[in-house]
Design a protein around this motif. Structure first.
Motif, PDB file in Angstrom:
ATOM      1  N   ASP A 110       0.810  -1.212   0.000  1.00  0.00           N
ATOM      2  CA  ASP A 110       0.000   0.000   0.000  1.00  0.00           C
ATOM      3  C   ASP A 110       0.850   1.273   0.000  1.00  0.00           C
ATOM      4  O   ASP A 110       0.523   2.247  -0.689  1.00  0.00           O
ATOM      5  CB  ASP A 110      -0.936   0.005   1.212  1.00  0.00           C
ATOM      6  N   GLU A 111       1.938   1.299   0.759  1.00  0.00           N
ATOM      7  CA  GLU A 111       2.757   2.509   0.851  1.00  0.00           C
ATOM      8  C   GLU A 111       3.847   2.577  -0.215  1.00  0.00           C
ATOM      9  O   GLU A 111       4.457   3.636  -0.398  1.00  0.00           O
ATOM     10  CB  GLU A 111       3.390   2.599   2.244  1.00  0.00           C
ATOM     11  N   LEU A 112       4.084   1.492  -0.915  1.00  0.00           N
ATOM     12  CA  LEU A 112       5.161   1.450  -1.911  1.00  0.00           C
ATOM     13  C   LEU A 112       4.667   1.490  -3.348  1.00  0.00           C
ATOM     14  O   LEU A 112       5.464   1.668  -4.266  1.00  0.00           O
ATOM     15  CB  LEU A 112       6.001   0.172  -1.716  1.00  0.00           C
ATOM     16  N   TRP A 113       3.364   1.318  -3.544  1.00  0.00           N
ATOM     17  CA  TRP A 113       2.865   1.167  -4.900  1.00  0.00           C
ATOM     18  C   TRP A 113       3.040   2.443  -5.708  1.00  0.00           C
ATOM     19  O   TRP A 113       2.895   3.547  -5.203  1.00  0.00           O
ATOM     20  CB  TRP A 113       1.403   0.742  -4.906  1.00  0.00           C
ATOM     21  N   ARG A 114       3.378   2.266  -7.008  1.00  0.00           N
ATOM     22  CA  ARG A 114       3.587   3.388  -7.926  1.00  0.00           C
ATOM     23  C   ARG A 114       2.838   3.121  -9.224  1.00  0.00           C
ATOM     24  O   ARG A 114       2.584   1.967  -9.590  1.00  0.00           O
ATOM     25  CB  ARG A 114       5.087   3.545  -8.245  1.00  0.00           C
ATOM     26  N   ASP A 115       2.522   4.185  -9.929  1.00  0.00           N
ATOM     27  CA  ASP A 115       1.742   4.068 -11.164  1.00  0.00           C
ATOM     28  C   ASP A 115       2.537   3.503 -12.332  1.00  0.00           C
ATOM     29  O   ASP A 115       1.945   3.160 -13.360  1.00  0.00           O
ATOM     30  CB  ASP A 115       1.181   5.442 -11.564  1.00  0.00           C
ATOM     31  N   ASP A 116       3.870   3.393 -12.186  1.00  0.00           N
ATOM     32  CA  ASP A 116       4.669   2.881 -13.303  1.00  0.00           C
ATOM     33  C   ASP A 116       5.076   1.423 -13.110  1.00  0.00           C
ATOM     34  O   ASP A 116       5.827   0.872 -13.924  1.00  0.00           O
ATOM     35  CB  ASP A 116       5.935   3.725 -13.487  1.00  0.00           C
ATOM     36  N   LEU A 117       4.568   0.742 -12.073  1.00  0.00           N
ATOM     37  CA  LEU A 117       5.035  -0.612 -11.780  1.00  0.00           C
ATOM     38  C   LEU A 117       4.272  -1.659 -12.595  1.00  0.00           C
ATOM     39  O   LEU A 117       3.053  -1.578 -12.761  1.00  0.00           O
ATOM     40  CB  LEU A 117       4.883  -0.904 -10.296  1.00  0.00           C
ATOM     41  N   VAL A 118       5.019  -2.654 -13.059  1.00  0.00           N
ATOM     42  CA  VAL A 118       4.481  -3.770 -13.839  1.00  0.00           C
ATOM     43  C   VAL A 118       4.756  -5.063 -13.066  1.00  0.00           C
ATOM     44  O   VAL A 118       5.878  -5.301 -12.612  1.00  0.00           O
ATOM     45  CB  VAL A 118       5.128  -3.848 -15.229  1.00  0.00           C
ATOM     46  N   ILE A 119       3.727  -5.891 -12.917  1.00  0.00           N
ATOM     47  CA  ILE A 119       3.840  -7.150 -12.186  1.00  0.00           C
ATOM     48  C   ILE A 119       4.026  -8.299 -13.165  1.00  0.00           C
ATOM     49  O   ILE A 119       3.260  -8.457 -14.115  1.00  0.00           O
ATOM     50  CB  ILE A 119       2.585  -7.414 -11.342  1.00  0.00           C
ATOM     51  N   PHE A 120       5.028  -9.125 -12.918  1.00  0.00           N
ATOM     52  CA  PHE A 120       5.228 -10.377 -13.639  1.00  0.00           C
ATOM     53  C   PHE A 120       4.934 -11.527 -12.679  1.00  0.00           C
ATOM     54  O   PHE A 120       5.510 -11.597 -11.584  1.00  0.00           O
ATOM     55  CB  PHE A 120       6.661 -10.502 -14.155  1.00  0.00           C
ATOM     56  N   ALA A 121       4.043 -12.431 -13.071  1.00  0.00           N
ATOM     57  CA  ALA A 121       3.745 -13.632 -12.290  1.00  0.00           C
ATOM     58  C   ALA A 121       4.357 -14.826 -13.010  1.00  0.00           C
ATOM     59  O   ALA A 121       4.136 -15.028 -14.209  1.00  0.00           O
ATOM     60  CB  ALA A 121       2.241 -13.811 -12.143  1.00  0.00           C
ATOM     61  N   LEU A 122       5.120 -15.616 -12.270  1.00  0.00           N
ATOM     62  CA  LEU A 122       5.846 -16.750 -12.829  1.00  0.00           C
ATOM     63  C   LEU A 122       5.436 -18.026 -12.104  1.00  0.00           C
ATOM     64  O   LEU A 122       5.241 -18.026 -10.889  1.00  0.00           O
ATOM     65  CB  LEU A 122       7.362 -16.543 -12.673  1.00  0.00           C
TER      66      LEU A 122
END
Length: 269
Positions: A110-122
Motif C-alpha cells: 500500500d505505501e510502496l505502490w507506484r503508477d509505473d510498476l508492472v507485475i510479472f507472475a511466474l
C-alpha cells in the motif's frame, strides 16, 4: 468471506480462503502445501522502463521464469489469475530491492505502490508438489512442514537486455527410483518449471554445502536418497541482485501468490 472455523487446517482451504487470511495478515508463512491443486506464482515487480527487458528475459529462460501473467503498468490485478486477487495485499511477504540490494521486507504494498510498476507472475514448483504426492511420492518439505530448500547455482541464464545472472534451484530428495518417477510427473508441468535441471552431486552446479540452503530451510536427506533440483522462481531475485534495477519488489522466497488457476489446466498431457 465468513469467519473461518479455527479447527480447519490451512491445507484444506480454498485459494480465496487462504488469500483472505494473507490479506488480513493472519498467515505470513510459507505457502507450500496450501490450496492443493492450484497454481502458485512467483512475483517480480519492476518499473515500466525495465519491463520489456525482463519480458525478453522470461522468453529466453522459460524453465527458470515460466511466465503465467503480466499486469498493465500501475495495476495491482492480473484478472486471468483470479478476479478478486489484489497482488499488493494477497502475498504473505514481499522483498524490496534498491539498485539490486535488498532493503526491507513488507507485508503489503500500500505505501510502496507506484503508477509505473508492472507485475510479472511466474509459475512455481509448489504447484506440482500435489501431483508428486498423488503419484505416491513423499515431498520432504511438506512432510517436515518447512519451506523448500533453495540454492544459488553456477548455471547461467541467457542474458536479455539489462538482465543477466545465474539460476536458483529448489531441491527435494528422493531415492533414485522415485527420482525417475518425479522426472516423469513434473515434466507435465512446464508452467511450474517442468522437469528437474539436475540431480546428484550438488557441487556440479556450484552448491558447496547441501545442508545450508541460500533460501528456505534445510530438509533431511536419508541414506540412499539423492538431491533432485528444479529451476526455481527465486531466480529473478538473483538476477535482480546482479542486474541492479533502481527499484524492484519480489515475493519472499517460499511465500507465493496463490491463484485460482488449476495446476492441471496448465499441464501437458
Amino acid at each position: 468471506m465468513d469467519k473461518l472455523d479455527t479447527s480447519v487446517s490451512l491445507e484444506s482451504l480454498t485459494p480465496a480462503q487462504v488469500r483472505a487470511l494473507i490479506r488480513t495478515k493472519d498467515h505470513t508463512g510459507s505457502t507450500s502445501g496450501l490450496a492443493k491443486g492450484y497454481l502458485q506464482a512467483n512475483l517480480l515487480i519492476l518499473p515500466a522502463d525495465w519491463a520489456n527487458d525482463f519480458l525478453l528475459f522470461c522468453q529466453k529462460n522459460p524453465v527458470a521464469c515460466p511466465l503465467v501473467g503480466v499486469s498493465e503498468p500501475g495495476c495491482r490485478y492480473i484478472p486471468e489469475l483470479g478476479h478478486d486477487i489484489d497482488i499488493g495485499r494477497d502475498v504473505p511477504e514481499f522483498h524490496v530491492f534498491h539498485e539490486g540490494q535488498f532493503t526491507q521486507a513488507v507485508y503489503d504494498l500500500d505505501e510502496l505502490w507506484r503508477d509505473d510498476l508492472v507485475i510479472f507472475a511466474l509459475g512455481c514448483s509448489f504447484s506440482f508438489e500435489e501431483a508428486l504426492i498423488q503419484a505416491g511420492l513423499k515431498v520432504r518439505n511438506i512432510e517436515q512442514n518447512t519451506n523448500v530448500s533453495m540454492y544459488d547455482t553456477n548455471i547461467a541464464c541467457l542474458p536479455a537486455g539489462k538482465f543477466s545472472g545465474n539460476m536458483v534451484v529448489s531441491m527435494r530428495p528422493f531415492t533414485p527410483k522415485d527420482a525417475i518417477r518425479a522426472v516423469q510427473v513434473t515434466s507435465r508441468y512446464p508452467k511450474a518449471h517442468g522437469a528437474p535441471v539436475h540431480f546428484g552431486d550438488p557441487q556440479a552446479i556450484g552448491i558447496d554445502d547441501i545442508s545450508k540452503p541460500n533460501y528456505g530451510e534445510a530438509v533431511d536427506i536419508y541414506p540412499g536418497e539423492v538431491p533432485v533440483f528444479w529451476a526455481c522462481g527465486v531466480t529473478p531475485q538473483n538476477v535482480v541482485r546482479h542486474s541492479k534495477p533502481p527499484f524492484c519488489i519480489t515475493h519472499s522466497p517460499g511465500k507465493m501468490l496463490i491463484t485460482d488457476l488449476l495446476s492441471n489446466a496448465l499441464a501437458v498431457l
